[in-house]
Enzyme design. Sequence first.
Site, PDB file in Angstrom:
ATOM      1  N   GLY A 126       0.791  -1.228   0.000  1.00  0.00           N
ATOM      2  CA  GLY A 126       0.000   0.000   0.000  1.00  0.00           C
ATOM      3  C   GLY A 126       0.818   1.271   0.000  1.00  0.00           C
ATOM      4  N   PRO A 144       5.215  -4.652  -0.684  1.00  0.00           N
ATOM      5  CA  PRO A 144       5.116  -3.457  -1.524  1.00  0.00           C
ATOM      6  C   PRO A 144       4.999  -3.823  -3.005  1.00  0.00           C
ATOM      7  CG  PRO A 144       7.404  -3.839  -0.932  1.00  0.00           C
ATOM      8  CD  PRO A 144       6.587  -4.887  -0.203  1.00  0.00           C
ATOM      9  N   ARG A 164      -5.860   1.998 -16.185  1.00  0.00           N
ATOM     10  CA  ARG A 164      -6.150   2.726 -14.949  1.00  0.00           C
ATOM     11  C   ARG A 164      -7.030   3.968 -15.141  1.00  0.00           C
ATOM     12  NH1 ARG A 164      -3.170   4.712 -11.680  1.00  0.00           N
ATOM     13  NH2 ARG A 164      -3.940   3.724  -9.793  1.00  0.00           N
ATOM     14  N   CYS A 201     -12.881   1.634 -29.190  1.00  0.00           N
ATOM     15  CA  CYS A 201     -14.229   2.143 -29.454  1.00  0.00           C
ATOM     16  C   CYS A 201     -15.034   2.298 -28.182  1.00  0.00           C
ATOM     17  CB  CYS A 201     -14.944   1.177 -30.380  1.00  0.00           C
ATOM     18  SG  CYS A 201     -13.966   0.866 -31.828  1.00  0.00           S
ATOM     19  N   GLU A 202     -14.591   3.142 -27.289  1.00  0.00           N
ATOM     20  CA  GLU A 202     -15.323   3.444 -26.067  1.00  0.00           C
ATOM     21  C   GLU A 202     -15.004   4.864 -25.657  1.00  0.00           C
ATOM     22  OE1 GLU A 202     -15.875   1.060 -22.791  1.00  0.00           O
ATOM     23  OE2 GLU A 202     -15.303  -0.809 -23.773  1.00  0.00           O
ATOM     24  N   TYR A 240       0.733  -1.807 -12.445  1.00  0.00           N
ATOM     25  CA  TYR A 240      -0.644  -2.030 -12.881  1.00  0.00           C
ATOM     26  C   TYR A 240      -0.879  -1.451 -14.271  1.00  0.00           C
ATOM     27  CZ  TYR A 240      -0.820  -3.028  -7.912  1.00  0.00           C
ATOM     28  OH  TYR A 240      -0.544  -3.532  -6.658  1.00  0.00           O
TER      29      TYR A 240
HETATM   30  N1  LLP Z   1      -0.655  -7.258  -0.913  1.00  0.00           N
HETATM   31  C1  LLP Z   1      -1.914  -7.575  -1.237  1.00  0.00           C
HETATM   32  C2  LLP Z   1      -2.582  -8.645  -0.515  1.00  0.00           C
HETATM   33  C3  LLP Z   1      -2.566  -6.866  -2.258  1.00  0.00           C
HETATM   34  O1  LLP Z   1      -3.819  -7.177  -2.571  1.00  0.00           O
HETATM   35  C4  LLP Z   1      -1.901  -5.833  -2.939  1.00  0.00           C
HETATM   36  C5  LLP Z   1      -2.543  -5.093  -4.015  1.00  0.00           C
HETATM   37  C6  LLP Z   1      -0.570  -5.550  -2.572  1.00  0.00           C
HETATM   38  C7  LLP Z   1       0.015  -6.283  -1.546  1.00  0.00           C
HETATM   39  C8  LLP Z   1       0.233  -4.466  -3.219  1.00  0.00           C
HETATM   40  O2  LLP Z   1      -0.335  -3.222  -3.029  1.00  0.00           O
HETATM   41  P1  LLP Z   1       0.471  -1.913  -3.462  1.00  0.00           P
HETATM   42  O3  LLP Z   1       1.709  -1.869  -2.624  1.00  0.00           O
HETATM   43  O4  LLP Z   1       0.806  -2.070  -4.914  1.00  0.00           O
HETATM   44  O5  LLP Z   1      -0.450  -0.804  -3.219  1.00  0.00           O
HETATM   45  N2  LLP Z   1      -4.921  -2.178  -9.967  1.00  0.00           N
HETATM   46  C9  LLP Z   1      -4.966  -1.180  -8.907  1.00  0.00           C
HETATM   47  C10 LLP Z   1      -4.260  -1.661  -7.669  1.00  0.00           C
HETATM   48  C11 LLP Z   1      -4.784  -2.954  -7.110  1.00  0.00           C
HETATM   49  C12 LLP Z   1      -4.029  -3.438  -5.916  1.00  0.00           C
HETATM   50  C13 LLP Z   1      -4.408  -4.822  -5.581  1.00  0.00           C
HETATM   51  N3  LLP Z   1      -3.716  -5.365  -4.443  1.00  0.00           N
HETATM   52  C14 LLP Z   1      -4.367   0.097  -9.431  1.00  0.00           C
HETATM   53  O6  LLP Z   1      -3.990   0.159 -10.596  1.00  0.00           O
HETATM   54  O7  LLP Z   1      -4.316   1.093  -8.707  1.00  0.00           O
END
Ligand code: LLP
Length: 422
Positions: free
Chosen positions: A244, A279, A317, A347-348, A376
Amino acid sequence: MSSFEKKNGVLHAEGVSLRDIAAKTGTPTYVYSSAHIKGQLQALQGAMSAALPADRQPLLCYACKANSNLAVLSLLRGQGSGLEIVSEGELARGLRAGFDPAKIVSTGVGKQRSEIAACLNAGIAQLNVESLPELLHIQEIAAEIGKTARVVFRLNPNVSGGGHDKISTGQKHHKFGLNEAQVFEGFKMAQSMSHVEAMGLSIHIGSQVFTVDSFETAFGKLPGIVKDLRAQGHDISRLDIGGGFPIQYKDEKLLDLDAYARWVRDIILPLETQIIMEPGRYLVGNAGVLLTEVLYAKETPDRNFLIVDAAMNDLMRPALYGSYHAIEPVQNHDAPEKIYDVAGPVCESSDIFAKDRTLPEMKTGDLAVIRSAGAYGFSMASNYNTRALPAEVLVEGERWAIIRKRQSLEEILGADIAPEWV
Ligand code: LLP
């Protein structure tokens, strides 16, 4: 510090001109900076080593859903990272990239039997359990193949966190994790299971978490829960505190990593467990751009559209979350400014990367980058509109390599099968 800077009026990735990359690979192409990825990992490692004793450093498990290219994985593995996976495919990528299974953790609400078996056979560090039926499956499969499954239970702390509703995961209406009572129930069930060893807890509250306060709120009950579980005789030796960590897309005020590390020292460290973090975006998000070419500058009485050759299938995104991504030309930065809607060919109407964006004037054949696309981006790309998946390039200093070829139309069409009766 961005690894994408202008040199002699041309945007470069580290020491390589994006114009050269486009000339050789075509567009759209994702371009990643290895220096940036390494720098981010070092920043996180650095904050942790400043706050925590050397023998209590966390295991950083890169959440490879953010960007799972094998070259990126190998790079991070080489820097000492572990891996967080959510599918058998990601496990296969991790093993192919040479990760030590003892540094791989598996998360996800819908682990299939074959995935559980693959994880156990590979001997990964732990499965993060998200439901009690899943725990039953794990016991059954582990018994079948004669392995002991190390598990932690994912606690849903029921707090909001994460920048956008669709990327926040820690509230009770979300599908993720177990509530407190279920966590206790899970430990109890595991006690009588022959092939499951319950080792601790995990929490992941969501993405783009900007304040230590959010972590504080989400983890508030954790020390009490750990204490109670221990009082019931359970061995709590691991805490996986999730990912996160945010990046800057526009002008967001970022999480103070040192303050976060001090929070880990004050709240998590005293719980005397191994600490794991997951991360994703933080390590790769701003290490990547999506390089694209302007197809048409299309003017209507209402708007000026820049139609580029990248589209929502390449970078989803903006269409999916309404996310902001900076856009910048590769050259001619000093051209007079104009207000554009930057759109792809799909086409959207939602195939729009930016609305009302002030940019230097651009025309057919000009190159531009969509920034902050390292996380992502490619990993969420699709073949919508039968568009080939883009190429990916990794840069290091003056050298660069194609780390994924552009998909060919034959690769796409070749997977379809028309039965003779149609
Ligand atoms: N751990 C778990 C259990 C997760 O579900 C996620 C992300 C992470 C770690 C890594 O999170 P990060 O550090 O990247 O914030 N597609 C979306 C983000 C989806 C995140 C899903 N889970 C976007 O493009 O913002």
